[in-house]
Design an enzyme around this catalytic site. Sequence first.
Site, mmCIF file in Angstrom:
data_model
loop_
_atom_site.group_PDB
_atom_site.id
_atom_site.type_symbol
_atom_site.label_atom_id
_atom_site.label_comp_id
_atom_site.label_asym_id
_atom_site.label_seq_id
_atom_site.Cartn_x
_atom_site.Cartn_y
_atom_site.Cartn_z
ATOM 1 N N ASP A 13 0.886 -1.164 0.000
ATOM 2 C CA ASP A 13 0.000 0.000 0.000
ATOM 3 C C ASP A 13 0.922 1.211 0.000
ATOM 4 O OD1 ASP A 13 -1.534 2.205 0.763
ATOM 5 O OD2 ASP A 13 -2.897 0.990 1.984
ATOM 6 N N SER A 16 2.165 8.696 -15.041
ATOM 7 C CA SER A 16 1.532 10.004 -14.848
ATOM 8 C C SER A 16 0.216 9.958 -15.594
ATOM 9 C CB SER A 16 2.482 11.096 -15.371
ATOM 10 O OG SER A 16 1.865 12.348 -15.414
ATOM 11 N N TYR A 54 -6.578 16.268 -9.069
ATOM 12 C CA TYR A 54 -5.897 15.154 -9.751
ATOM 13 C C TYR A 54 -4.758 15.706 -10.618
ATOM 14 C CZ TYR A 54 -5.202 11.169 -12.916
ATOM 15 O OH TYR A 54 -4.659 10.150 -13.652
ATOM 16 N N LYS A 67 -0.650 14.939 -10.755
ATOM 17 C CA LYS A 67 0.094 14.415 -11.910
ATOM 18 C C LYS A 67 1.117 15.426 -12.418
ATOM 19 C CE LYS A 67 -1.734 10.271 -12.073
ATOM 20 N NZ LYS A 67 -0.939 9.077 -11.757
HETATM 21 N N1 LIG Z 1 -7.560 4.909 -16.828
HETATM 22 C C1 LIG Z 1 -7.198 6.070 -17.322
HETATM 23 O O1 LIG Z 1 -7.895 6.663 -18.176
HETATM 24 C C2 LIG Z 1 -5.899 6.713 -16.883
HETATM 25 C C3 LIG Z 1 -5.408 7.793 -17.646
HETATM 26 C C4 LIG Z 1 -4.228 8.397 -17.249
HETATM 27 C C5 LIG Z 1 -3.529 7.939 -16.161
HETATM 28 N N2 LIG Z 1 -4.002 6.881 -15.436
HETATM 29 C C6 LIG Z 1 -3.220 6.443 -14.269
HETATM 30 O O2 LIG Z 1 -2.967 5.056 -14.377
HETATM 31 C C7 LIG Z 1 -2.739 4.507 -13.085
HETATM 32 C C8 LIG Z 1 -3.515 3.210 -12.942
HETATM 33 O O3 LIG Z 1 -4.904 3.485 -13.045
HETATM 34 P P1 LIG Z 1 -5.919 2.522 -13.807
HETATM 35 O O4 LIG Z 1 -6.489 3.274 -14.934
HETATM 36 O O5 LIG Z 1 -5.302 1.208 -14.068
HETATM 37 O O6 LIG Z 1 -7.075 2.417 -12.725
HETATM 38 P P2 LIG Z 1 -7.500 1.226 -11.720
HETATM 39 O O7 LIG Z 1 -7.910 0.039 -12.505
HETATM 40 O O8 LIG Z 1 -8.468 1.866 -10.813
HETATM 41 O O9 LIG Z 1 -6.149 0.862 -10.969
HETATM 42 C C9 LIG Z 1 -5.634 1.643 -9.931
HETATM 43 C C10 LIG Z 1 -4.743 0.781 -9.091
HETATM 44 O O10 LIG Z 1 -4.138 1.596 -8.079
HETATM 45 C C11 LIG Z 1 -4.284 0.896 -6.856
HETATM 46 N N3 LIG Z 1 -4.200 1.757 -5.684
HETATM 47 C C12 LIG Z 1 -4.986 2.791 -5.326
HETATM 48 N N4 LIG Z 1 -4.580 3.274 -4.125
HETATM 49 C C13 LIG Z 1 -3.517 2.525 -3.751
HETATM 50 C C14 LIG Z 1 -2.664 2.511 -2.618
HETATM 51 N N5 LIG Z 1 -2.821 3.362 -1.607
HETATM 52 N N6 LIG Z 1 -1.658 1.614 -2.581
HETATM 53 C C15 LIG Z 1 -1.476 0.727 -3.583
HETATM 54 N N7 LIG Z 1 -2.279 0.654 -4.655
HETATM 55 C C16 LIG Z 1 -3.282 1.554 -4.727
HETATM 56 C C17 LIG Z 1 -5.625 0.207 -6.962
HETATM 57 O O11 LIG Z 1 -5.702 -0.801 -5.969
HETATM 58 P P3 LIG Z 1 -7.085 -1.381 -5.379
HETATM 59 O O12 LIG Z 1 -7.504 -2.464 -6.325
HETATM 60 O O13 LIG Z 1 -6.711 -1.876 -4.034
HETATM 61 O O14 LIG Z 1 -8.067 -0.243 -5.336
HETATM 62 C C18 LIG Z 1 -5.506 -0.341 -8.368
HETATM 63 O O15 LIG Z 1 -4.699 -1.484 -8.408
HETATM 64 C C19 LIG Z 1 -3.123 5.595 -12.081
HETATM 65 O O16 LIG Z 1 -1.951 6.215 -11.587
HETATM 66 C C20 LIG Z 1 -3.938 6.576 -12.923
HETATM 67 O O17 LIG Z 1 -3.860 7.885 -12.425
HETATM 68 C C21 LIG Z 1 -5.177 6.256 -15.781
#
Ligand SMILES: NC(=O)c1ccc[n+]([C@@H]2O[C@H](COP(=O)([O-])OP(=O)(O)OC[C@H]3O[C@@H](n4cnc5c(N)ncnc54)[C@H](OP(=O)(O)O)[C@@H]3O)[C@@H](O)[C@H]2O)c1
Length: 277
Positions: A55, A133, A147, A151
Amino acid sequence: MTKTILITGASTGIGQATAEWFFERGWNVAATMRSPESHPAADRSDSRWLTCRLDVTDPKSIASALQEALSRYGRIDVWVNNAGYGLSGTLESATEQQIQRQFDTNVFGLIRCTQAILPHFRNQKSGTLINVSSMGGRLTFPLYSLYHATKWAVEGLSESLQFEVRPLNIRVKIIEPGPIRTDFYDRSADFCHNRGFTEYNELVDQAVRTYQKAGEHGQPPEVVARVIWKAARDRSWKLRYPAGRDARILLTLRSLLPNRLYQAVVRSQVFGRTRLR
Ligand SMILES: NC(=O)c1ccc[n+]([C@@H]2O[C@H](COP(=O)([O-])OP(=O)(O)OC[C@H]3O[C@@H](n4cnc5c(N)ncnc54)[C@H](OP(=O)(O)O)[C@@H]3O)[C@@H](O)[C@H]2O)c1
């Protein structure tokens, strides 16, 4: 020698897709997540796969995941700071607790992890740090001020850090995804808006509709996994890697258009033909 990658937030979305991508291509994978017990299917019965608890808000869990991965594989070649989520809504509605949690995860968590892995990379005289990011780390959209603040912090931190660690043969890479179809837009999302602040309601409703569509039409997380794969193996010192169609287009527009014109494009994308534009 088999290479090793450690990924934070590997339970779902981009982190999970990245873990699988590297595993399928022969790497050792330490897939870390906050609650491995909630994702029993994530575990592979294979010595090249290690699931461990990490975490990013809990320094002890970072130290013990790092230790576990090192005892299993002896070294870590690539560390991916991926864990994160998005808080959206009107700035004046956000509670202190929501703001703290957003920064604690996306910024301080990433800093804690980076401080944990750097001594290892330094002793090893090599290593690649990959920070996930967002295209929102270099441009902005309405209702995502907090947010974006996180970033943009990740971008500034990474860009400065690369000067510091390049002489130690440590690479820093920034991944900038556009909209990706993951839990980001629903399960993981946090939202703040007090409907009592009626002046914002129309803007909030319109923007939320636009973002829901963006999430639904987002590209699959493997698009980002593929870019991380490239960044992890790239022997160049390239810093930024936009990931996905929209990120490439918007970041290019951002760099070419004057501010006023660029902001008009964003308003028309988010607010369509409404009077908010
Ligand atoms: N999806 C998009 O459109 C998008 C676009 C740009 C950037 N991003 C970035 O991509 C990254 C991954 O996001 P995603 O799209 O794959 O979304 P996601 O499916 O919601 O994955 C987020 C991950 O982060 C974990 N997390 C949250 N808080 C945490 C903590 N305190 N310690 C450890 N793990 C934690 C979540 O764990 P849990 O399962 O325990 O909740 C989950 O595994 C993020 O940094 C996000 O800002 C996403």
